[in-house]
Design a protein around this motif. Structure first.
Motif, mmCIF file in Angstrom:
data_model
loop_
_atom_site.group_PDB
_atom_site.id
_atom_site.type_symbol
_atom_site.label_atom_id
_atom_site.label_comp_id
_atom_site.label_asym_id
_atom_site.label_seq_id
_atom_site.Cartn_x
_atom_site.Cartn_y
_atom_site.Cartn_z
ATOM 1 N N ARG A 119 0.832 -1.201 0.000
ATOM 2 C CA ARG A 119 0.000 0.000 0.000
ATOM 3 C C ARG A 119 0.871 1.257 0.000
ATOM 4 N N GLN A 121 -0.596 5.242 0.012
ATOM 5 C CA GLN A 121 -1.794 6.052 -0.187
ATOM 6 C C GLN A 121 -1.725 7.373 0.566
ATOM 7 N N ARG A 135 -2.309 3.344 -3.934
ATOM 8 C CA ARG A 135 -2.470 1.898 -3.802
ATOM 9 C C ARG A 135 -3.083 1.620 -2.424
ATOM 10 N N THR A 157 -4.777 -5.473 -3.542
ATOM 11 C CA THR A 157 -4.971 -4.035 -3.384
ATOM 12 C C THR A 157 -5.282 -3.411 -4.744
ATOM 13 N N ASP A 159 -4.908 0.247 -7.254
ATOM 14 C CA ASP A 159 -4.435 1.592 -7.551
ATOM 15 C C ASP A 159 -5.664 2.399 -7.929
ATOM 16 N N LYS A 179 -5.979 -0.353 -11.636
ATOM 17 C CA LYS A 179 -5.165 -1.570 -11.528
ATOM 18 C C LYS A 179 -5.646 -2.404 -10.343
ATOM 19 N N ARG A 181 -4.219 -5.287 -8.175
ATOM 20 C CA ARG A 181 -2.991 -6.008 -7.846
ATOM 21 C C ARG A 181 -3.384 -7.277 -7.096
#
Length: 409
Positions: A119, A121, A135, A157, A159, A179, A181
């Motif tokens: 992550r 963020q 993320r 996670t 994006d 995205k 992930r």
């Protein structure tokens, strides 16, 4: 390789602990800056027994990071690493020729060795407004449609940019992601991360004793091999609690959704989703039951590729992808919390049974028994789980056992 990765993860752990603690000590509250270390360690043994296949995995997962907050803003960074101390398993449920962790002579345990940025963020949080960029972990409602897949060692996670706000009795939640992930980590080939344009929207409110939510999920994948999962889903969830006696209440929940093809999905279909569940407590036991349908249309089953799938349709994970003929899952569970056992705080046990059938074609897939036992030893949560799927006209007999310990700072 496992030892090298373990050293790398432990190095990140120590760096974060020392750095985060020192920074927190230096800044204090004088200038309003607060720094909080983030630490989460989990070790798990998993065994899978299937006809002509088996697997054993002993994996250690560590997440280490820090969150710095100043006023309404915060910045969070977190790394994640998984080491395989015993690696007699296939880490990927898809073909990856030449990849060391793809071992098709073993059953799948989807916990590959991995080290990555989990992550990163930036967040703004005010009275009734939250905005998050970067993320991030996203768990929506019961995670049936979008979740972090927290059961697996590597977390899912996104994006994305997400906004949450409340105006009076109405709460809105809107996310745009580019995205996804996945849990397959840096060695997962093209499935390490899936690009696209994804919108998650929800609008919820309470009307008397009933909590309601309207939701929409628009998934537009870029990768050619994943276009069949591009979909648009619109639905409604209602929940309430009904008192039936002086000390007895029943929780009720119902959900409906309609999913159809979207963007460049090569399939033309429109399938329904239904779920009903109820739960109560009697004589200290938790009783629950329900029914869920993932419909089928034109030979295509309704799919939820961003969900925390281990939570649904049995812990043996036979239905991570909905069969073309759809899925109906009728289930019951019995649970108990043993609050008087002081030596094992939080001691609890659950037993559940699932009957799986098709939505179309009148196919009896099979049935499954699940059981779990959990408790705490200080700050360490201990968990044992068991799943036994008996195949009839779908899949193969599958038995799984887990033993796990987790420590969260």
């Amino acid at each position: 390789m496992a030892l090298d990765l373990t050293k790398a993860v432990l190095g990140a752990f120590l760096f974060t602990v020392c750095g985060g603690t020192a920074l927190a000590a230096d800044t204090g509250n004088d200038d309003g800056l607060q720094v909080k270390p983030l630490l989460d360690a989990r070790i798990r043994f998993e065994n899978v027994d299937q006809p002509n296949l088996d697997a054993d995995a002993l994996t250690f997962r560590l997440r280490a990071g820090a969150e710095a907050a100043y006023g309404h803003f915060s910045l969070l960074a977190e790394a994640e690493g998984t080491a395989a101390l015993v690696d007699n398993y296939n880490a990927f449920p898809f073909a990856l020729p030449g990849e060391e962790q793809w071992r098709p002579d073993h059953s799948v345990i989807a916990d590959p060795m991995n080290i990555e940025l989990n992550r990163l963020q930036l967040q703004y949080k005010a009275d009734k407004t939250i905005a998050t960029l970067g993320r991030q972990r996203i768990n929506l409602d019961d995670q049936r449609w979008v979740g972090s897949v927290g059961w697996r060692q590597n977390e899912q996670t996104f994006d994305a940019i997400r906004g949450e706000a409340s105006v009076g009795p109405v709460a809105a939640d809107l996310t745009y992601a580019i995205k996804q992930r996945t849990i397959f980590g840096t060695d997962g080939g093209p499935r390490t991360a899936l690009d696209g344009h994804f919108i998650f929207a929800g609008l919820s409110s309470k009307l008397g004793p009933v909590q309601g939510k309207l939701f929409a999920y628009l998934l537009d994948y870029d990768e050619d091999f994943f276009l069949a999962n591009s979909s648009q889903t619109y639905g409604l969830t209602l929940s309430t609690i009904v008192p039936i006696a002086a000390k007895t209440k029943v929780s009720l929940r119902a959900s409906y959704a309609r999913q159809s093809d979207y963007a460049e999905n090569p399939f033309d279909y429109a399938a329904d989703y239904w779920s009903f569940d109820a739960g109560t407590t009697l004589a200290g036991f938790g009783l629950a039951g329900g029914w869920e349908k993932l419909g089928s249309d034109q030979g295509r089953g309704l799919q939820t590729p961003m969900a925390t799938l281990h939570k649904f349709n049995g812990w043996a994970d036979l239905f991570l992808t909905t069969p073309p003929t759809g899925l109906e899952d009728a289930y019951v569970s019995l649970s108990r919390k043993f609050e008087k056992v002081k030596a094992l705080p939080g001691l609890n046990a659950t037993v559940a049974f699932h009957q799986f059938d098709s939505d179309v074609g009148n196919i009896e897939y099979g049935s499954e028994w699940d059981a779990s036992l959990g408790f705490k030893l200080g700050r360490v949560g201990v968990l044992a789980k068991f799943a036994d799927y008996g195949a009839k006209d779908f899949g193969i007999d599958t038995r799984k056992i887990w033993l796990q310990a987790e420590w969260v700072f």
